[in-house]
Design a protein around this motif. Sequence first.
Motif, PDB file in Angstrom:
ATOM      1  N   GLY A   4      -4.182  -8.506   1.449  1.00 53.98           N
ATOM      2  CA  GLY A   4      -4.858  -7.504   2.283  1.00 53.98           C
ATOM      3  C   GLY A   4      -6.361  -7.659   2.290  1.00 53.98           C
ATOM      4  O   GLY A   4      -6.996  -7.614   3.347  1.00 53.98           O
ATOM      5  N   LEU A   5      -6.962  -7.849   1.112  1.00 51.45           N
ATOM      6  CA  LEU A   5      -8.420  -7.930   1.008  1.00 51.45           C
ATOM      7  C   LEU A   5      -8.948  -9.364   0.942  1.00 51.45           C
ATOM      8  O   LEU A   5     -10.159  -9.567   0.970  1.00 51.45           O
ATOM      9  CB  LEU A   5      -8.885  -7.160  -0.237  1.00 51.45           C
ATOM     10  N   GLY A   6      -8.038 -10.325   0.839  1.00 55.48           N
ATOM     11  CA  GLY A   6      -8.462 -11.720   0.822  1.00 55.48           C
ATOM     12  C   GLY A   6      -9.173 -12.134  -0.451  1.00 55.48           C
ATOM     13  O   GLY A   6      -9.927 -13.110  -0.453  1.00 55.48           O
ATOM     14  N   LEU A   7      -8.927 -11.426  -1.537  1.00 57.04           N
ATOM     15  CA  LEU A   7      -9.578 -11.763  -2.799  1.00 57.04           C
ATOM     16  C   LEU A   7      -8.896 -12.975  -3.439  1.00 57.04           C
ATOM     17  O   LEU A   7      -7.712 -13.220  -3.212  1.00 57.04           O
ATOM     18  CB  LEU A   7      -9.514 -10.576  -3.761  1.00 57.04           C
ATOM     19  N   PRO A   8      -9.603 -13.759  -4.231  1.00 55.75           N
ATOM     20  CA  PRO A   8      -9.016 -14.915  -4.871  1.00 55.75           C
ATOM     21  C   PRO A   8      -7.996 -14.499  -5.914  1.00 55.75           C
ATOM     22  O   PRO A   8      -8.068 -13.399  -6.482  1.00 55.75           O
ATOM     23  CB  PRO A   8     -10.213 -15.625  -5.513  1.00 55.75           C
ATOM     24  N   LEU A  55       9.581   0.809 -10.281  1.00 57.80           N
ATOM     25  CA  LEU A  55      10.726   0.612  -9.406  1.00 57.80           C
ATOM     26  C   LEU A  55      10.267  -0.054  -8.110  1.00 57.80           C
ATOM     27  O   LEU A  55       9.266   0.330  -7.518  1.00 57.80           O
ATOM     28  CB  LEU A  55      11.376   1.961  -9.069  1.00 57.80           C
ATOM     29  N   GLY A  56      11.005  -1.046  -7.654  1.00 56.06           N
ATOM     30  CA  GLY A  56      10.664  -1.695  -6.395  1.00 56.06           C
ATOM     31  C   GLY A  56       9.418  -2.556  -6.463  1.00 56.06           C
ATOM     32  O   GLY A  56       8.842  -2.904  -5.430  1.00 56.06           O
ATOM     33  N   GLY A  57       8.988  -2.909  -7.672  1.00 62.24           N
ATOM     34  CA  GLY A  57       7.768  -3.707  -7.840  1.00 62.24           C
ATOM     35  C   GLY A  57       6.732  -2.900  -8.592  1.00 62.24           C
ATOM     36  O   GLY A  57       6.372  -1.795  -8.174  1.00 62.24           O
ATOM     37  N   THR A  58       6.247  -3.431  -9.697  1.00 62.20           N
ATOM     38  CA  THR A  58       5.305  -2.666 -10.518  1.00 62.20           C
ATOM     39  C   THR A  58       3.998  -2.408  -9.784  1.00 62.20           C
ATOM     40  O   THR A  58       3.640  -3.112  -8.836  1.00 62.20           O
ATOM     41  CB  THR A  58       4.985  -3.429 -11.815  1.00 62.20           C
ATOM     42  N   ALA A  59       3.265  -1.388 -10.259  1.00 61.12           N
ATOM     43  CA  ALA A  59       1.967  -1.075  -9.659  1.00 61.12           C
ATOM     44  C   ALA A  59       1.027  -2.269  -9.747  1.00 61.12           C
ATOM     45  O   ALA A  59       0.232  -2.518  -8.828  1.00 61.12           O
ATOM     46  CB  ALA A  59       1.359   0.143 -10.364  1.00 61.12           C
ATOM     47  N   GLU A  60       1.113  -3.039 -10.835  1.00 61.38           N
ATOM     48  CA  GLU A  60       0.242  -4.207 -10.992  1.00 61.38           C
ATOM     49  C   GLU A  60       0.552  -5.265  -9.943  1.00 61.38           C
ATOM     50  O   GLU A  60      -0.357  -5.860  -9.352  1.00 61.38           O
ATOM     51  CB  GLU A  60       0.415  -4.791 -12.406  1.00 61.38           C
ATOM     52  N   ILE A  61       1.852  -5.495  -9.698  1.00 59.77           N
ATOM     53  CA  ILE A  61       2.246  -6.466  -8.671  1.00 59.77           C
ATOM     54  C   ILE A  61       1.764  -6.005  -7.301  1.00 59.77           C
ATOM     55  O   ILE A  61       1.240  -6.792  -6.503  1.00 59.77           O
ATOM     56  CB  ILE A  61       3.776  -6.645  -8.663  1.00 59.77           C
ATOM     57  N   GLN A  62       1.936  -4.711  -7.002  1.00 60.10           N
ATOM     58  CA  GLN A  62       1.516  -4.194  -5.695  1.00 60.10           C
ATOM     59  C   GLN A  62       0.003  -4.343  -5.512  1.00 60.10           C
ATOM     60  O   GLN A  62      -0.466  -4.719  -4.430  1.00 60.10           O
ATOM     61  CB  GLN A  62       1.913  -2.717  -5.552  1.00 60.10           C
ATOM     62  N   ARG A  63      -0.756  -4.086  -6.564  1.00 59.02           N
ATOM     63  CA  ARG A  63      -2.215  -4.229  -6.458  1.00 59.02           C
ATOM     64  C   ARG A  63      -2.611  -5.694  -6.240  1.00 59.02           C
ATOM     65  O   ARG A  63      -3.559  -5.984  -5.495  1.00 59.02           O
ATOM     66  CB  ARG A  63      -2.889  -3.670  -7.710  1.00 59.02           C
ATOM     67  N   ASN A  64      -1.899  -6.609  -6.860  1.00 61.26           N
ATOM     68  CA  ASN A  64      -2.177  -8.023  -6.640  1.00 61.26           C
ATOM     69  C   ASN A  64      -1.909  -8.418  -5.188  1.00 61.26           C
ATOM     70  O   ASN A  64      -2.679  -9.179  -4.581  1.00 61.26           O
ATOM     71  CB  ASN A  64      -1.328  -8.887  -7.573  1.00 61.26           C
ATOM     72  N   VAL A  66       0.845  -1.196   0.000  1.00 58.65           N
ATOM     73  CA  VAL A  66       0.000   0.000   0.000  1.00 58.65           C
ATOM     74  C   VAL A  66       0.882   1.248   0.000  1.00 58.65           C
ATOM     75  O   VAL A  66       0.672   2.189  -0.774  1.00 58.65           O
ATOM     76  CB  VAL A  66      -0.951   0.003   1.213  1.00 58.65           C
ATOM     77  N   ASN A  67       1.879   1.235   0.868  1.00 57.17           N
ATOM     78  CA  ASN A  67       2.803   2.367   0.977  1.00 57.17           C
ATOM     79  C   ASN A  67       3.535   2.610  -0.337  1.00 57.17           C
ATOM     80  O   ASN A  67       3.598   3.738  -0.849  1.00 57.17           O
ATOM     81  CB  ASN A  67       3.800   2.077   2.107  1.00 57.17           C
ATOM     82  N   GLN A  68       4.094   1.531  -0.907  1.00 64.36           N
ATOM     83  CA  GLN A  68       4.865   1.645  -2.147  1.00 64.36           C
ATOM     84  C   GLN A  68       3.996   2.172  -3.283  1.00 64.36           C
ATOM     85  O   GLN A  68       4.386   3.085  -4.026  1.00 64.36           O
ATOM     86  CB  GLN A  68       5.434   0.268  -2.511  1.00 64.36           C
TER      87      GLN A  68
END
Length: 412
Positions: A406-410, A391-400, A340-342
Motif C-alpha cells: 500500500g505505501l510502497g515501503l521497502p 485470526l485470518g492473518g496476524t496484525a503484524e502480517i497485515q501491517r507488513n 486495512v479492513n482486516q
Amino acid sequence: MNWADTPEQAEFRAQVRQFIAEEFPPEYRPDTEAEQSLEPEDVLGYNWPADRNSADPSRAEGARKWAAALTAKGWITPGWPAELGGAGLSVLDEFILSEEMMRAGVPTVGSIGAFLLGPTLMAHGTDEQKREHLPPIARGERTWAQGFSEPGSGSDLASLRTKAVRDGDAYLVNGQKVWTSLGTHADWLFVLVRTDPAAEKPHRGITFLLVDVTTPGVTIRPITDIRGDQPFAEVFFDDARIPVTNRVGEENRGWYVAMDALSFERAGIGATIKYEQALRRLVSYVASEEGRRYLRPDFAAGGRREVARRYTEMRVLYNLARLTVSKQAAGEVPGYEASVNQLFSAELHQRLARTGARVFGRHAGLWQRADAPLGAVFTHQRMDAVAATFLGGTAEIQRNVIATRGLGLPRS
C-alpha cells in the motif's frame, strides 16, 4: 464518496427485507446462551452449521426451512450463476443482501463453502468436481471447513508439513491441521498438503485436496477456547486415502489455487453491523433504569467520549467495507485494502470489548449471563476479541502488507 442506494438497489433492499419478514421460520429462535464461532458474519444466538444438526428438533427444522427458503431464491450463493444454483446478483446486491440479513439478525447459510470454496472450484475445479460439490453447497446440504493452518505453520503457511504421497489413484495423507473453524460441523474439508518435499521453494510443492470427513484415517477433535466453547478443531490424517480425482488444480500447484481462494474473502460488512448493534444496545441499556444501577460511577467523566469514538470508528469500518466492495464491482481485485479492513476491524473489536467492559466496572467481571449487566455480553466479547488480531492473518502480517503493497515501503 456517495454510498446511497440507486433506485434499483433501494428496491432490491426492500425486497430482501420483505422476504426475511415473510420467510424466516418463527420457530428458529436465537439461543443467546450459546457462544458464537469467531466468524464476522455470525449472528448472536445462531450457528447455522451446528443448528442444522441440533438435538433440538425445532432448531434443526428451523435451520432446514431457512436453508430451503434461501435456496428457492438462489440466495445461499447469490453471486453464482442461476445454472449453478445462484441468483446471478451483482457484487453490490450481494453486499446489500448480506447487510440486510445481518441487520435483521438472521443467519447466513453455507458459510465458507458458499463464498470461498465454490468460486475456487468454478475457477480451478474439474467438471466432475463442480457437478459433485456445487449443487449441495447452493442448497445448504453440505458444509465445508478450511484445513490450511498447522502447528507452527499459520502466518507462514508455505512451511506446512502435512504430507501426501501418491499411491496409484490416491494420495496417502499424514499430518495435522489446527484452528479449523467449524471443523466439527463440516461434511468436507479443503486442505493443503505437501507433495514435493524437495521443491526449491516451499510453496511450489503444495497441492490442494478435497477431503470427505468420513474418510478412514481422518480424525477431527474439537478445541476448547478461552470462553469454554468449541468453535474450531484440530484434524489428524493417518494414512488417509484421498482419491486423486479430489485434487483441485495441478499437483504441486495448490499454493496458487489457495491464493485465489483467499481472494474471495468477504468485504467485512458483517463485523461492522455486529459492532454497531452491540454499541447501540450498550447505549440504550446504560440509559435505562436497570443499566444505571450497574454503571461505573465515573463513567460520565470520559465514557461518553469513548463511546463516541467507537461509533466514529464503526463508520470508518463501514466505509472501508464499501470501498472494498466498490472496487470489486468495478472489476478490480482488492489488494492491500483487504489488509486495512482486516486490521482495523480486528483492533476495533478489541477496543469495543474493552469499552463495554469499562462501562460496568467491577460488574464486568460477572461471567454468568443471568443477573449480569446486558447478559454479560461484553464480558464474553472481551474473551472473544482476544483472538481477533491473529485470526485470518496476524496484525503484524497485515501491517507488513499495508506497508509494502500500500505505501510502497521497502521490505527491510
